[in-house]
Design a protein around this motif. Structure first.
Motif, mmCIF file in Angstrom:
data_model
loop_
_atom_site.group_PDB
_atom_site.id
_atom_site.type_symbol
_atom_site.label_atom_id
_atom_site.label_comp_id
_atom_site.label_asym_id
_atom_site.label_seq_id
_atom_site.Cartn_x
_atom_site.Cartn_y
_atom_site.Cartn_z
ATOM 1 N N PHE A 37 0.847 -0.803 -0.234
ATOM 2 C CA PHE A 37 0.139 0.244 -0.055
ATOM 3 C C PHE A 37 0.788 1.746 -0.138
ATOM 4 C CE2 PHE A 37 -3.364 -2.701 1.179
ATOM 5 C CZ PHE A 37 -4.510 -2.030 0.439
ATOM 6 N N LEU A 38 1.972 1.077 0.845
ATOM 7 C CA LEU A 38 2.758 2.291 0.517
ATOM 8 C C LEU A 38 3.606 2.607 -0.519
ATOM 9 C CD1 LEU A 38 4.436 4.362 2.916
ATOM 10 C CD2 LEU A 38 5.745 2.838 2.647
ATOM 11 N N LEU A 39 3.497 1.595 -1.954
ATOM 12 C CA LEU A 39 4.603 1.984 -2.936
ATOM 13 C C LEU A 39 3.617 1.542 -3.899
ATOM 14 C CD1 LEU A 39 6.573 -1.462 -3.026
ATOM 15 C CD2 LEU A 39 7.323 1.207 -2.808
ATOM 16 N N CYS A 40 1.440 1.652 -3.520
ATOM 17 C CA CYS A 40 0.712 1.996 -4.107
ATOM 18 C C CYS A 40 0.337 3.964 -4.366
ATOM 19 C CB CYS A 40 -0.457 1.643 -3.873
ATOM 20 S SG CYS A 40 -0.570 -0.990 -4.306
ATOM 21 N N GLY A 41 0.472 4.291 -3.092
ATOM 22 C CA GLY A 41 0.285 5.942 -2.735
ATOM 23 C C GLY A 41 1.399 6.200 -3.635
ATOM 24 N N ILE A 42 2.515 6.136 -3.165
ATOM 25 C CA ILE A 42 3.880 6.264 -4.153
ATOM 26 C C ILE A 42 3.313 6.440 -5.688
ATOM 27 C CG2 ILE A 42 6.309 6.501 -4.684
ATOM 28 C CD1 ILE A 42 6.370 5.693 -1.645
ATOM 29 N N GLY A 43 2.853 5.524 -6.103
ATOM 30 C CA GLY A 43 2.768 5.281 -7.380
ATOM 31 C C GLY A 43 1.690 5.912 -8.497
ATOM 32 N N VAL A 44 0.450 6.185 -7.056
ATOM 33 C CA VAL A 44 -0.711 6.827 -7.990
ATOM 34 C C VAL A 44 -0.359 8.101 -8.087
ATOM 35 C CG1 VAL A 44 -3.060 6.927 -7.148
ATOM 36 C CG2 VAL A 44 -1.804 4.963 -6.926
ATOM 37 N N TYR A 45 0.267 8.286 -6.705
ATOM 38 C CA TYR A 45 0.349 10.088 -6.900
ATOM 39 C C TYR A 45 1.555 10.580 -7.832
ATOM 40 C CZ TYR A 45 -3.218 11.418 -3.758
ATOM 41 O OH TYR A 45 -4.371 12.010 -2.941
ATOM 42 N N LEU A 46 2.435 9.528 -8.528
ATOM 43 C CA LEU A 46 3.130 10.040 -9.209
ATOM 44 C C LEU A 46 2.954 10.074 -10.900
ATOM 45 C CD1 LEU A 46 6.096 8.482 -8.416
ATOM 46 C CD2 LEU A 46 6.102 10.424 -7.998
ATOM 47 N N LEU A 47 1.565 10.076 -10.714
ATOM 48 C CA LEU A 47 0.924 10.042 -12.517
ATOM 49 C C LEU A 47 -0.053 11.183 -12.172
ATOM 50 C CD1 LEU A 47 -1.040 6.389 -12.270
ATOM 51 C CD2 LEU A 47 0.905 6.695 -13.210
ATOM 52 N N PRO A 48 -0.713 11.759 -13.131
ATOM 53 C CA PRO A 48 -1.290 13.029 -13.378
ATOM 54 C C PRO A 48 -2.617 13.038 -13.114
ATOM 55 C CG PRO A 48 -0.731 11.926 -15.569
ATOM 56 C CD PRO A 48 0.553 10.973 -14.475
ATOM 57 N N LEU A 49 -3.247 12.580 -12.029
ATOM 58 C CA LEU A 49 -4.419 12.489 -11.739
ATOM 59 C C LEU A 49 -5.163 13.577 -10.931
ATOM 60 C CD1 LEU A 49 -4.472 8.504 -11.364
ATOM 61 C CD2 LEU A 49 -5.277 9.835 -12.922
ATOM 62 N N PRO A 50 -6.559 13.916 -10.431
ATOM 63 C CA PRO A 50 -6.778 14.858 -9.428
ATOM 64 C C PRO A 50 -6.907 14.146 -8.719
ATOM 65 C CG PRO A 50 -8.644 14.581 -11.142
ATOM 66 C CD PRO A 50 -7.088 13.338 -11.592
ATOM 67 N N LEU A 51 -6.118 14.940 -7.708
ATOM 68 C CA LEU A 51 -6.220 13.634 -6.474
ATOM 69 C C LEU A 51 -5.564 14.740 -5.064
ATOM 70 C CD1 LEU A 51 -4.103 10.094 -7.043
ATOM 71 C CD2 LEU A 51 -6.585 11.415 -6.634
ATOM 72 N N PRO A 52 -6.176 14.986 -4.330
ATOM 73 C CA PRO A 52 -6.477 16.179 -3.264
ATOM 74 C C PRO A 52 -4.370 15.621 -2.879
ATOM 75 C CG PRO A 52 -7.405 14.833 -2.432
ATOM 76 C CD PRO A 52 -7.450 14.175 -3.816
ATOM 77 N N ALA A 53 -4.421 16.737 -2.263
ATOM 78 C CA ALA A 53 -2.802 17.066 -1.938
ATOM 79 C C ALA A 53 -2.874 16.157 -1.072
ATOM 80 C CB ALA A 53 -2.354 18.235 -1.763
ATOM 81 N N VAL A 54 -1.675 15.767 0.183
ATOM 82 C CA VAL A 54 -1.481 14.605 1.587
ATOM 83 C C VAL A 54 -0.256 16.156 1.895
ATOM 84 C CG1 VAL A 54 -1.440 12.841 2.610
ATOM 85 C CG2 VAL A 54 -3.040 13.155 0.586
ATOM 86 N N ASP A 55 -0.684 16.263 3.069
ATOM 87 C CA ASP A 55 0.365 16.633 4.248
ATOM 88 C C ASP A 55 0.176 17.066 5.271
ATOM 89 O OD1 ASP A 55 2.413 18.470 5.507
ATOM 90 O OD2 ASP A 55 1.553 19.763 3.131
ATOM 91 N N PRO A 56 0.979 16.838 6.167
ATOM 92 C CA PRO A 56 0.259 16.333 7.624
ATOM 93 C C PRO A 56 0.261 16.563 8.126
ATOM 94 C CG PRO A 56 2.322 14.713 7.215
ATOM 95 C CD PRO A 56 1.270 15.069 6.015
ATOM 96 N N VAL A 57 1.609 18.389 7.688
ATOM 97 C CA VAL A 57 1.569 19.653 8.294
ATOM 98 C C VAL A 57 0.733 20.449 8.252
ATOM 99 C CG1 VAL A 57 3.583 21.363 8.060
ATOM 100 C CG2 VAL A 57 4.338 19.297 7.783
ATOM 101 N N ASP A 58 0.199 20.688 6.602
ATOM 102 C CA ASP A 58 -1.524 22.110 7.088
ATOM 103 C C ASP A 58 -2.076 20.934 7.640
ATOM 104 O OD1 ASP A 58 0.611 23.361 5.954
ATOM 105 O OD2 ASP A 58 0.029 22.447 3.496
ATOM 106 N N ASP A 59 -2.564 20.061 7.274
ATOM 107 C CA ASP A 59 -3.836 18.791 7.475
ATOM 108 C C ASP A 59 -2.937 18.010 9.454
ATOM 109 O OD1 ASP A 59 -4.668 20.225 5.601
ATOM 110 O OD2 ASP A 59 -4.271 18.209 4.229
#
Length: 432
Positions: A37-59
């Motif tokens: 699942f960790l590798l899936c998260g990295i792989g999916v977010y490297l694709l040009p898809l309209p996904l929300p930003a993930v930032d634990p500093v801001d959120d």
């Protein structure tokens, strides 16, 4: 297509994957579900898809509560899975890991952060605190399985790692409060003015309330599940697994309202429910439901952690941060784990396995998010997140790849030795 549509689609894929992947991964070692699942998260977010930003500093608040829920559910599952009654001798390895290994690891980790990373004392202590707990969420390969009737059904390695993770997730809270108190009292410097109040309130009072709250709720629920005369109230007859969530949230919420540590309470509650009627099949129902919910939460959180990495979460990481994380995982925990288990009844190789598999994970992310919400620390939040995230990432990779083969080999060696011991008396007798 909107971002919401994409999120729903990926949530559906993740839920189905959480059901299918454990069976796929189980036959293809070395690999682990968290790593996938960790590798899936990295792989999916490297694709040009309209996904929300993930930032634990801001959120930060969202990250804190999401990891909090995952950890307390995992603690309930760990407590329900343990067959062995609590005791000084029965849990001897656990007490050694908590009383010797954990303090030594915390002190040495703080010194590494102070010396190698050149962090002020408060930040160094915070890093040591958030990396103190071993993780009950990511350690399924090296933990006990489903509940059984036999208290001797657990090997010492799996029992020690499971019980340690169940308790030190709560005991990391006083250390986190110590870092917060030091930052409030001295900022980037050092002061001992906070130690007295911390020891009385954050260490003694809250730990005692956590354990007592867990025992009270656990015994009450154990009576309700198994011993009440009312068939309507005796929930074990209805065999509804979601009751485990009710027990988890009740124990956590009541104890936190009383000012105690909810993590300690949840694990204690699970152990008390288990002790109420050890041979009842309802424990398996509760444990299976908790395990399914935990797996779903783990899949989502690790996917998001991978997304954070893909979006540049490790950009503030320096070679010193990498070195500090690897020293903690590969040197400090194994060495102090071995020292803590000296004199235990474990064999040589079993000690090294327990010492080496102090897995860091979701609990570390929770404590970091919590501490950063309590007070500002004299180190940039992005750098703190980068070092802790890399430590979790390295733990998922190193421990996830090796845990299956190592535990399988240990089981085979035990089986071979057991067979040899059974054959030896007959071989010595000879014919007649």
């Amino acid at each position: 297509m909107t971002i919401g549509d994409a999120v729903f689609a990926w949530l559906g894929v993740g839920a189905l994957a959480a059901a299918v992947l454990p069976r796929v991964v189980a036959g293809r070692r070395p690999l682990s579900l968290p790593l996938v699942f960790l590798l899936c998260g990295i792989g999916v977010y490297l694709l040009p898809l309209p996904l929300p930003a993930v930032d634990p500093v801001d959120d930060r608040l969202l990250a804190e509560h999401a990891t909090e829920i995952c950890v307390i559910i995992s603690l309930m599952g760990a407590g329900l899975a343990l067959n062995r009654p609590v005791g000084l001798r029965r849990w001897g390895a656990t007490w050694r890991l908590l009383g010797v290994t954990m303090p030594l690891t915390v002190v040495s980790t703080a010194l590494v952060a102070w010396w190698l990373l050149d962090w002020p004392p408060a930040a160094a202590l915070l890093l040591a605190a958030v990396l103190a707990p071993t993780d009950p969420v990511l350690a399924s390969e090296v933990q006990v399985g489903e509940p059984t009737e036999d208290e001797h059904d657990e090997d010492e390695v799996r029992f020690a790692l499971t019980s340690e993770a169940g308790l030190n997730d709560g005991l990391a809270f006083p250390l986190t409060y110590a870092a917060v108190a030091l930052a409030a009292a001295a900022g980037a410097g050092w002061s001992a003015d906070w130690v007295g109040s911390w020891a009385l309130e954050d260490l003694a009072y809250k730990c005692v309330v956590g354990v007592l709250g867990g025992l009270l709720v656990g015994r009450l629920l154990g009576w309700l599940f198994f011993r009440t005369r009312s068939k309507v109230l005796r929930l074990s007859h209805h065999r509804e697994g979601f009751v485990a969530l009710g027990a988890t949230f009740l124990s956590y919420g009541v104890t936190e309202l009383a000012g105690g540590y909810g993590f300690l309470a949840v694990f204690t509650t699970a152990c008390a429910i288990r002790a109420a009627e050890r041979a009842h099949g309802y424990h398996n129902v509760l444990h299976d439901f908790v395990e399914q919910v935990e797996r779903l939460f783990t899949a989502v959180l690790l996917f998001l952690l991978g997304a954070f990495v893909a979006l540049g979460g490790l950009a503030p990481l320096t070679w010193r941060g990498v070195a500090a994380a690897l020293v903690v995982l590969l040197v400090l925990r194994p060495v102090w784990g071995w020292v803590g288990l000296l004199g235990s009844r474990m064999e040589h190789r079993e000690r090294w396995v327990v010492a080496g598999y102090g897995i860091r994970g979701i609990g570390s992310l929770y404590y970091l998010a919590y501490a950063l919400g309590e007070h500002d620390f004299p180190v940039p939040e992005q750098e703190l997140w980068a070092v802790v995230t890399f430590t979790v990432l390295a733990s998922v990779v190193l421990h996830g790849v090796t845990a299956g083969p190592v535990i399988d080999r240990l089981d085979r060696l035990r089986g071979a030795e057991g067979a040899g011991a059974r054959e030896e008396p007959g071989a010595r007798e000879g014919p007649g």
